[in-house]
Motif scaffolding. Structure first.
Motif, short mmCIF file in Angstrom:
data_model
loop_
_atom_site.label_atom_id
_atom_site.label_comp_id
_atom_site.label_asym_id
_atom_site.label_seq_id
_atom_site.Cartn_x
_atom_site.Cartn_y
_atom_site.Cartn_z
N UNK A 2 26.32 29.36 30.13
CA UNK A 2 24.88 29.55 29.85
C UNK A 2 24.18 30.18 31.04
N UNK A 3 24.82 30.19 32.19
CA UNK A 3 24.23 30.86 33.36
C UNK A 3 25.30 31.74 33.98
N UNK A 4 24.90 32.56 34.93
CA UNK A 4 25.86 33.45 35.58
C UNK A 4 26.88 32.64 36.37
N UNK A 5 28.03 33.24 36.58
CA UNK A 5 29.05 32.56 37.37
C UNK A 5 29.91 33.59 38.10
N UNK A 6 30.50 33.12 39.19
CA UNK A 6 31.51 33.90 39.91
C UNK A 6 32.74 33.01 40.05
N UNK A 7 33.83 33.60 40.48
CA UNK A 7 35.05 32.81 40.68
C UNK A 7 35.59 32.98 42.10
N UNK A 8 36.05 31.86 42.65
CA UNK A 8 36.97 31.88 43.78
C UNK A 8 38.37 31.73 43.14
N UNK A 9 39.40 32.18 43.84
CA UNK A 9 40.75 31.99 43.29
C UNK A 9 41.58 31.16 44.28
N UNK A 10 42.34 30.22 43.74
CA UNK A 10 43.19 29.37 44.58
C UNK A 10 44.48 30.07 44.96
N UNK A 11 44.95 29.80 46.18
CA UNK A 11 46.27 30.27 46.60
C UNK A 11 47.11 29.00 46.80
N UNK A 12 48.01 28.75 45.86
CA UNK A 12 48.74 27.48 45.85
C UNK A 12 50.22 27.66 46.20
N UNK A 13 50.61 28.90 46.46
CA UNK A 13 51.97 29.18 46.89
C UNK A 13 51.93 30.53 47.59
N UNK A 14 53.02 30.87 48.23
CA UNK A 14 52.98 32.13 48.99
C UNK A 14 54.25 32.96 48.83
N UNK A 15 54.08 34.22 48.60
CA UNK A 15 55.13 35.24 48.75
C UNK A 15 54.39 36.56 48.80
N UNK A 16 55.10 37.66 49.02
CA UNK A 16 54.41 38.95 49.15
C UNK A 16 53.60 39.29 47.90
N UNK A 17 54.15 38.88 46.75
CA UNK A 17 53.46 39.19 45.49
C UNK A 17 52.06 38.53 45.45
N UNK A 18 51.98 37.33 46.00
CA UNK A 18 50.68 36.65 46.02
C UNK A 18 49.69 37.48 46.84
N UNK A 19 50.16 37.97 47.98
CA UNK A 19 49.29 38.80 48.82
C UNK A 19 48.81 40.03 48.06
N UNK A 20 49.72 40.66 47.30
CA UNK A 20 49.35 41.87 46.54
C UNK A 20 48.34 41.52 45.46
N UNK A 21 48.56 40.37 44.84
CA UNK A 21 47.62 39.96 43.78
C UNK A 21 46.23 39.66 44.36
N UNK A 22 46.22 39.11 45.57
CA UNK A 22 44.91 38.87 46.21
C UNK A 22 44.17 40.21 46.37
N UNK A 23 44.94 41.21 46.79
CA UNK A 23 44.35 42.54 46.98
C UNK A 23 43.83 43.09 45.64
N UNK A 24 44.64 42.94 44.61
CA UNK A 24 44.23 43.43 43.28
C UNK A 24 42.96 42.70 42.81
N UNK A 25 42.93 41.40 43.03
CA UNK A 25 41.75 40.62 42.59
C UNK A 25 40.50 41.08 43.33
N UNK A 26 40.67 41.39 44.60
CA UNK A 26 39.52 41.83 45.40
C UNK A 26 39.07 43.23 44.99
N UNK A 27 40.06 44.11 44.80
CA UNK A 27 39.69 45.51 44.52
C UNK A 27 39.25 45.74 43.07
N UNK A 28 39.86 44.98 42.16
CA UNK A 28 39.62 45.31 40.74
C UNK A 28 38.89 44.24 39.94
N UNK A 29 38.82 43.02 40.47
CA UNK A 29 38.29 41.94 39.63
C UNK A 29 37.12 41.16 40.23
N UNK A 30 36.55 41.66 41.32
CA UNK A 30 35.32 41.04 41.83
C UNK A 30 35.52 39.68 42.46
N UNK A 31 36.66 39.48 43.12
CA UNK A 31 36.91 38.21 43.83
C UNK A 31 36.86 38.48 45.33
#
Ligand code: URP
Ligand code: ZN
Ligand code: ZN
Length: 502
Positions: free
Chosen positions: A124-153
């Motif tokens: 009913x109101x605006x919202x934003x998202x933070x994303x959790x990092x619950x494990x680590x590997x290179x792919x997670x790092x790449x996904x963080x980049x994708x989320x930042x560049x393409x998904x407004x995180x």
């Protein structure tokens, strides 16, 4: 596009409060955007007028920390994106920031899309998202980049507790901090030492302490302070800005404030619960009452902590306020009736945060209305890089506004609240300060105690990376603090021979 009278609103005769100034002014809104702020405004005929005489006209609240319908500890938080955001509006909060949390091994981007699919039709109101990092590997790092560049995180939460589920070890924490810095995101931490909690928990259960007090006993204040300190050191070592979520204790708050004095770029977020109540409730004789307060890190069994945290907000050592709204009703809390480790962690707050902070901050004489706006809205907008679209009453800003009656009182109760949960940790608290009108996207959604919120009315707000408020200093600091090699003549004296025994 021609505006219809429906899309035009004049808030008349109030006192406009921003984080840095107050002025008597009218506010004219068209199509969800503030178009004019001032006196003697020229407005088209047929414009709807909200009379605000004797009221404060403030930016709608931004709750930096919620968990609507979070799947957690075997169940789902009972307030979902509809009931939770409706309750937020009722209390004067016009934007929430929730957390998309992947399970270990799960794609961060998929978790993000799942949360969007839950939230978009319901909010009913605006919202934003933070994303959790619950494990680590290179792919997670790449996904963080994708989320930042393409998904407004632009913010990622790392857990130093919840061993065996979400906890990261120091190596992975450091990797995630390095990646945040690389992509211009803000690293957030849940700061508690999960290994110590596990150790303490086993001892307490062995001793037969199975009730909610065991939750608090298993994770005393220094367990939070140690992790807060560790996170600050690790983040600072890799030049990554840090945001400590749910600051619950004096000692953790002191760590944040001392590190800021040492020049660290670190922010601290107390929550409505830590500002408005305390952990003496864990020792309540009624199991349900005690369990209703179980959250992590726990409330501290010391009635001075809320005042202390408010003082730190007042002097700028802490910056934002969230709620960690993550609600579970009695029958859900009862999953842990024989073992405190199974009580789903979380409390309410999204509806009452503004009133609780007004009461404990402004009415108690610790902060003025400008500071109230700063800690409930503007600082969050600046840190998460959505200012001045959010967090300000100014021409061009979103018309997310609360018309605040500072004199009216109400008594908080689960019997009357909008939230779906059947308990309220602020039960019985009389608060001054009521959101008489709440305007969201230029629409009056709260008036005369009625909430007219429509699911799906809110929008996802992308948060761009490299927030100047956070990253402004980082580049300069990196240049200024870069290690410098000393030019010197090479050593040309004797060098001992190492044998292989030593
Ligand atoms: O008790 C809490 N805080 N529940 C929500 C999950 C978290 O750690 O924020
Ligand atoms: Zn947390
Ligand atoms: Zn949380």
């Amino acid at each position: 596009m021609a505006t219809s009278a429906q899309n035009r609103l004049l808030i008349k005769g109030g006192r406009v409060v921003n984080d840095d100034m107050m002025q008597d002014a009218d506010v004219y809104i068209e199509d969800g955007i503030i178009k004019q702020v001032g006196t003697n405004l020229h407005t088209p005929g047929g414009t709807r007028v909200v009379e605000a005489k004797g009221h404060l006209v403030m930016p709608g609240g931004i709750d930096t920390h919620t968990h609507m319908q979070l799947p957690f500890m075997g169940t789902f938080a009972v307030d979902d994106f509809y009931t939770g955001t409706r309750a937020a509006l009722a209390g004067g909060t016009t934007m929430i920031m929730d957390f998309a949390i992947p399970q270990k091994g799960e794609s961060l981007v998929e978790a993000y899309h799942r949360w969007r699919s839950w939230a978009d039709p319901k909010v009913c109101c605006d919202y934003a998202l933070h994303v959790g990092v619950t494990w680590w590997c290179d792919k997670v790092g790449k996904e963080m980049e994708e989320l930042t560049e393409e998904h407004g995180i632009n913010s990622f939460k790392m857990f130093m507790a919840y061993k065996d589920t979400w906890q990261l070890d120091d190596h992975d924490l450091l990797e995630s901090f390095k990646q945040c810095k690389e992509i211009g995101a803000l690293a957030q931490v849940h700061a508690e030492n999960g290994d110590i909690i596990k150790e303490n928990t086993a001892k307490l259960l062995d001793m037969g302490i199975t009730g909610p007090e065991g939750h608090e006993l298993s994770r005393p204040e220094e367990v939070e302070a140690e992790a807060t300190n560790r996170a600050c050191v690790l983040a600072n070592q890799v030049g990554c800005p840090l945001y400590v979520v749910h600051v619950m204790s004096k000692s953790a708050a002191d760590v944040v404030s001392n590190k800021r004095r040492q020049g660290h770029i670190v922010f601290g977020e107390p929550i409505a619960a830590s500002l408005g109540t305390d952990g003496t409730h864990y020792y309540h004789k009624c199991w349900r009452h005690a369990a209703a307060h179980v959250m992590g890190p726990p409330l501290r069994p010391d009635c001075e902590t809320p005042k202390y945290l408010m003082d730190l907000l007042a002097n700028g050592d802490l910056q934002t306020t969230g709620t960690d709204n993550c609600t579970f009703s009695a029958s859900q809390k009862a999953l842990g009736k024989d073992d405190f480790t199974k009580i789903p962690n979380g409390v309410n707050g999204v509806e009452d945060r503004m009133s609780v902070i007004w009461e404990k901050g402004v009415v108690s004489g610790k902060i003025d209305p400008c500071k109230f706006v700063a800690v409930t809205s503007t600082n969050a907008a600046k840190i998460f890089n959505i200012y001045p679209k959010k967090g300000r009453i100014a021409v061009g800003s979103d018309a997310d506004i609360v018309v605040w009656n500072p004199h009216a009182t109400r008594t908080i109760s689960a019997k009357t609240h909008y939230q779906a949960v059947d308990f309220n940790i602020f039960e019985g608290m009389e608060v001054h300060g009521i959101a008489d009108y709440v305007i969201c996207h230029g629409r009056v959604v709260v008036e005369e105690g009625n909430v007219r919120a429509v699911s799906g009315m809110g929008k996802f707000v992308p948060t761009p990376s490299h927030s100047p408020y956070v990253y402004g200093r980082v580049q300069e600091r990196d240049i200024a603090n870069a290690p410098k090699k000393v030019d010197r003549a090479p050593y040309d004296g004797p060098v001992i021979q190492l044998n292989n025994q030593g």
